[in-house]
Write a protein that holds these residues in place. Structure first.
Motif, PDB file in Angstrom:
ATOM      1  N   TYR A  30      -4.353  37.326 131.096  1.00  0.00           N
ATOM      2  CA  TYR A  30      -3.150  37.366 130.245  1.00  0.00           C
ATOM      3  C   TYR A  30      -1.973  36.666 130.914  1.00  0.00           C
ATOM      4  O   TYR A  30      -1.897  36.548 132.143  1.00  0.00           O
ATOM      5  CB  TYR A  30      -2.763  38.822 129.945  1.00  0.00           C
ATOM      6  CG  TYR A  30      -3.771  39.545 129.089  1.00  0.00           C
ATOM      7  CD1 TYR A  30      -3.770  39.406 127.707  1.00  0.00           C
ATOM      8  CD2 TYR A  30      -4.752  40.347 129.677  1.00  0.00           C
ATOM      9  CE1 TYR A  30      -4.712  40.067 126.925  1.00  0.00           C
ATOM     10  CE2 TYR A  30      -5.691  41.004 128.902  1.00  0.00           C
ATOM     11  CZ  TYR A  30      -5.670  40.857 127.529  1.00  0.00           C
ATOM     12  OH  TYR A  30      -6.611  41.490 126.757  1.00  0.00           O
ATOM     13  N   SER A  42       7.626  36.498 125.982  1.00  0.00           N
ATOM     14  CA  SER A  42       8.795  37.249 125.512  1.00  0.00           C
ATOM     15  C   SER A  42       8.418  38.441 124.648  1.00  0.00           C
ATOM     16  O   SER A  42       9.175  39.409 124.550  1.00  0.00           O
ATOM     17  CB  SER A  42       9.737  36.315 124.745  1.00  0.00           C
ATOM     18  OG  SER A  42       9.082  35.750 123.623  1.00  0.00           O
ATOM     19  N   ARG A  43       7.272  38.387 123.993  1.00  0.00           N
ATOM     20  CA  ARG A  43       6.836  39.505 123.143  1.00  0.00           C
ATOM     21  C   ARG A  43       5.717  40.326 123.780  1.00  0.00           C
ATOM     22  O   ARG A  43       5.035  41.082 123.108  1.00  0.00           O
ATOM     23  CB  ARG A  43       6.396  38.979 121.774  1.00  0.00           C
ATOM     24  CG  ARG A  43       7.529  38.353 120.968  1.00  0.00           C
ATOM     25  CD  ARG A  43       7.068  37.900 119.594  1.00  0.00           C
ATOM     26  NE  ARG A  43       8.164  37.309 118.834  1.00  0.00           N
ATOM     27  CZ  ARG A  43       9.019  37.993 118.082  1.00  0.00           C
ATOM     28  NH1 ARG A  43       8.888  39.302 117.981  1.00  0.00           N
ATOM     29  NH2 ARG A  43       9.986  37.379 117.431  1.00  0.00           N
ATOM     30  N   GLY A  44       5.510  40.140 125.076  1.00  0.00           N
ATOM     31  CA  GLY A  44       4.494  40.919 125.762  1.00  0.00           C
ATOM     32  C   GLY A  44       3.371  40.059 126.287  1.00  0.00           C
ATOM     33  O   GLY A  44       3.556  38.875 126.609  1.00  0.00           O
ATOM     34  N   LEU A  45       2.186  40.630 126.373  1.00  0.00           N
ATOM     35  CA  LEU A  45       1.020  39.929 126.916  1.00  0.00           C
ATOM     36  C   LEU A  45       0.344  39.086 125.844  1.00  0.00           C
ATOM     37  O   LEU A  45       0.170  39.536 124.712  1.00  0.00           O
ATOM     38  CB  LEU A  45       0.009  40.931 127.471  1.00  0.00           C
ATOM     39  CG  LEU A  45       0.452  41.779 128.666  1.00  0.00           C
ATOM     40  CD1 LEU A  45      -0.640  42.781 129.025  1.00  0.00           C
ATOM     41  CD2 LEU A  45       0.778  40.903 129.861  1.00  0.00           C
ATOM     42  N   THR A  48      -3.370  39.220 135.122  1.00  0.00           N
ATOM     43  CA  THR A  48      -2.134  38.761 134.489  1.00  0.00           C
ATOM     44  C   THR A  48      -1.416  37.827 135.449  1.00  0.00           C
ATOM     45  O   THR A  48      -1.132  38.219 136.592  1.00  0.00           O
ATOM     46  CB  THR A  48      -1.204  39.931 134.140  1.00  0.00           C
ATOM     47  OG1 THR A  48      -1.903  40.855 133.291  1.00  0.00           O
ATOM     48  CG2 THR A  48       0.042  39.444 133.415  1.00  0.00           C
ATOM     49  N   ALA A  91      -1.557  43.628 133.254  1.00  0.00           N
ATOM     50  CA  ALA A  91      -2.438  44.409 132.381  1.00  0.00           C
ATOM     51  C   ALA A  91      -3.367  45.272 133.208  1.00  0.00           C
ATOM     52  O   ALA A  91      -3.574  46.454 132.925  1.00  0.00           O
ATOM     53  CB  ALA A  91      -3.230  43.466 131.477  1.00  0.00           C
ATOM     54  N   VAL A  99       2.410  36.788 130.645  1.00  0.00           N
ATOM     55  CA  VAL A  99       3.539  37.583 130.163  1.00  0.00           C
ATOM     56  C   VAL A  99       4.487  36.659 129.417  1.00  0.00           C
ATOM     57  O   VAL A  99       4.987  35.679 129.970  1.00  0.00           O
ATOM     58  CB  VAL A  99       4.275  38.270 131.323  1.00  0.00           C
ATOM     59  CG1 VAL A  99       5.471  39.064 130.785  1.00  0.00           C
ATOM     60  CG2 VAL A  99       3.338  39.195 132.083  1.00  0.00           C
TER      61      VAL A  99
END
Length: 527
Positions: free
Chosen positions: A216, A220-223, A331, A22, A218
């Motif tokens: 954050y 499967s659908r993003g952060l 992240t 991020a 990571v």
């Protein structure tokens, strides 16, 4: 030809292509002065607040270097002896040997992760692996309660390197018990303020809270936001800081302890911290006092990385060249896989005018000695202190020839490791020195060296950086035992199957054999 700044930007982008984050803050110190800051992304996805040099990150184990500085300040004042038992200075809790005959661990042992204190305190910590490792907890306990009954010391100090947050928690407690100040207050008075690190603190105070980035993971659908939990071992990983402040810290270290507001350490003390204090083999860089030591194509480096769920941090220095790099990201998980360590490595190599690839391709392999090296190696004795090594390498590691290459194969169910990693020759004069690529795990490349009794004899010890693995009899290799169990199971199925079905033994045995994916002479790898 690219400008120096463009080359550094390309280094960062190349790493981010592999390890997206991020937000990222990078600072470069050159000729002992901060010369370049680079900021990428956002500190918070919802607000889209941009990363700046003053964005606050949690920096995890970079804290250990500050705890080490505090201990060395007390040593300079004659208030502690690095080679005296740590228990001489601990009044809140004690280091507790788990068996008779163990020598007392010293402050030097704690500073080099060789005190015999594990990454986890005891077996029961595996039920609560994160808090038991001292990485995160739902609530903080006073260290006297957290280490109720004492902090276990399992193996003889000075004989085995085992990374431990608990060891640095003990060092932080030494600073408190000797100075009479809370560690946060001590560091504020004796390190942060003298260096002008105004946005740095050991606790989440007002000075760091307003500019603190969101961490954050990571998925499967993003952060997704990481769990926001405190670190129960403050001397090992509680620090909050910025790239601006850490650049000032790096500047001080490169100036041998002299900062903008005065000297915090003597030059000779910094040199001692940066020199090998535990070095089990002369071919390894070794461990300094609170700092990790490394080599980049002959250039001696000093550094540290840090991990807190949602945050990753790294700093790398080449003291003789006056170079330092800081990289902070919001992240990353507790695995440590992410951008900062690789950014530091890539940038420092560019600043040193070194090639991108850290593996040597000018050293021819020596297959005439491979027979001495092939075999099974397991961690040096110490069940609890081995838990960290086993988390990485499982039951140990095999060295085998696979596809005409010498390969290191961890005995682990993790597919990315189980398939093995080639051992790349690293020294034309030493056929027992290699380097292995752990970049898939976010660890870059690591040295691997073998110790042999004498010429023409089998290797007895494998060093993976500072982790020791001792050669074991092949008959006790767990992969072979598992293969034998599998073969026995297949045979039993072939015998028992026809009896259950009432069919002929020939047909039943044939089906059992065809279901076995491994030929009789090739055991299942990684079992």
């Amino acid at each position: 030809m690219d400008s120096p700044e463009l080359a550094l930007r390309r280094d960062v982008v190349r790493v981010l292509d592999r390890w997206p984050t991020a937000g990222l803050a990078v600072a470069v110190v050159r000729d002992g002065e901060p010369t370049w800051f680079h900021d990428h992304g956002v500190s918070d996805v919802t607000s889209a607040a941009p990363i700046t040099p003053d964005t606050v990150f949690r920096v995890g184990s970079l804290t250990k270097t500050f705890t080490a500085v505090a201990v060395m300040q007390l040593w300079e004042q004659g208030r502690v002896d690095l080679d005296a038992p740590a228990n001489d200075y601990l009044s809140t809790f004690r280091l507790r040997p788990t068996r008779p005959g163990l020598r007392p661990a010293s402050l030097r042992h704690l500073l080099t992760h060789t005190a015999g204190v594990g990454y986890w305190r005891r077996w029961s910590d595996l039920l609560h692996p994160v808090s038991g490792a001292g990485v995160e907890a739902r609530r903080l306990l006073p260290l006297g309660e957290y280490y109720r009954g004492g902090l276990p010391q399992e193996v003889q100090p000075g004989t085995k390197w085992v990374y431990s947050n608990h060891g640095f928690a003990a060092l932080g407690q030494v600073v408190e018990d000797v100075s009479g100040q809370l560690l946060a207050d001590y560091l504020r008075e004796h390190v942060f303020d003298p260096l002008g690190m105004w946005d740095t603190d050991l606790v989440r105070s007002a000075r760091v809270r307003s500019a603190l980035a969101t961490g954050y993971l990571v998925r499967s659908r993003g952060l997704v936001p990481a769990p926001d939990r405190p670190v129960p071992t403050p001397g090992g990983g509680s620090l909050y800081s910025t790239s601006t402040d850490l650049a000032r810290y790096v500047e001080c270290l490169l100036h041998q302890g002299a900062g903008a507001g005065g000297r915090i350490l003597e030059a000779s003390t910094v040199a001692e911290m940066f020199s090998p204090q535990f070095r089990p083999d002369p071919r390894l860089p070794g461990m300094g006092l609170g700092f990790d030591l490394g080599v980049e194509d002959g250039h001696r480096t000093v550094g540290k990385s840090g991990v807190v769920s949602g945050f990753l941090a790294a700093l790398t220095l080449e003291p003789s060249a006056g170079l330092g790099v800081v990289a902070l990201a919001n992240t990353g998980g507790l695995s440590g896989q992410g951008a900062p360590t690789e950014v530091c490595s890539a940038v420092i190599r560019t600043l040193l005018d070194l090639p991108e690839d850290r593996l040597r391709h000018d050293v021819a392999p020596r297959p005439d000695v491979w027979a001495e090296l092939c075999g099974w190696y397991s961690p040096a004795p110490g069940p609890v202190t081995n838990l960290f090594a086993r988390a990485l390498m499982g039951a140990g590691a095999e060295v085998v020839v696979d596809g005409h290459r010498l390969v290191l194969k961890p005995l682990t169910p993790v597919p990315a490791l189980r398939r093995g990693m080639p051992l790349h020759s690293d020294d034309p004069k030493d056929p027992y020195a290699f380097r292995v690529d752990f970049s898939e795990l976010g660890m870059g490349t690591l040295p691997v060296v073998f110790a042999t009794a004498d010429a023409g004899r089998r290797a007895r010890t494998l060093w993976l950086d500072l982790m020791a693995f001792e050669r074991r009899p092949d008959l006790r290799n767990p992969r072979r035992l598992a293969a034998g169990a599998l073969a026995a199971g297949v045979l039993a199925a072939g015998i028992a199957g026809p009896r259950r079905s009432g069919r002929g033994s020939g047909r039943g045995s044939g089906r059992a054999s065809s279901r076995n994916p491994f030929p009789a002479h090739v055991p299942p790898e990684g079992s």
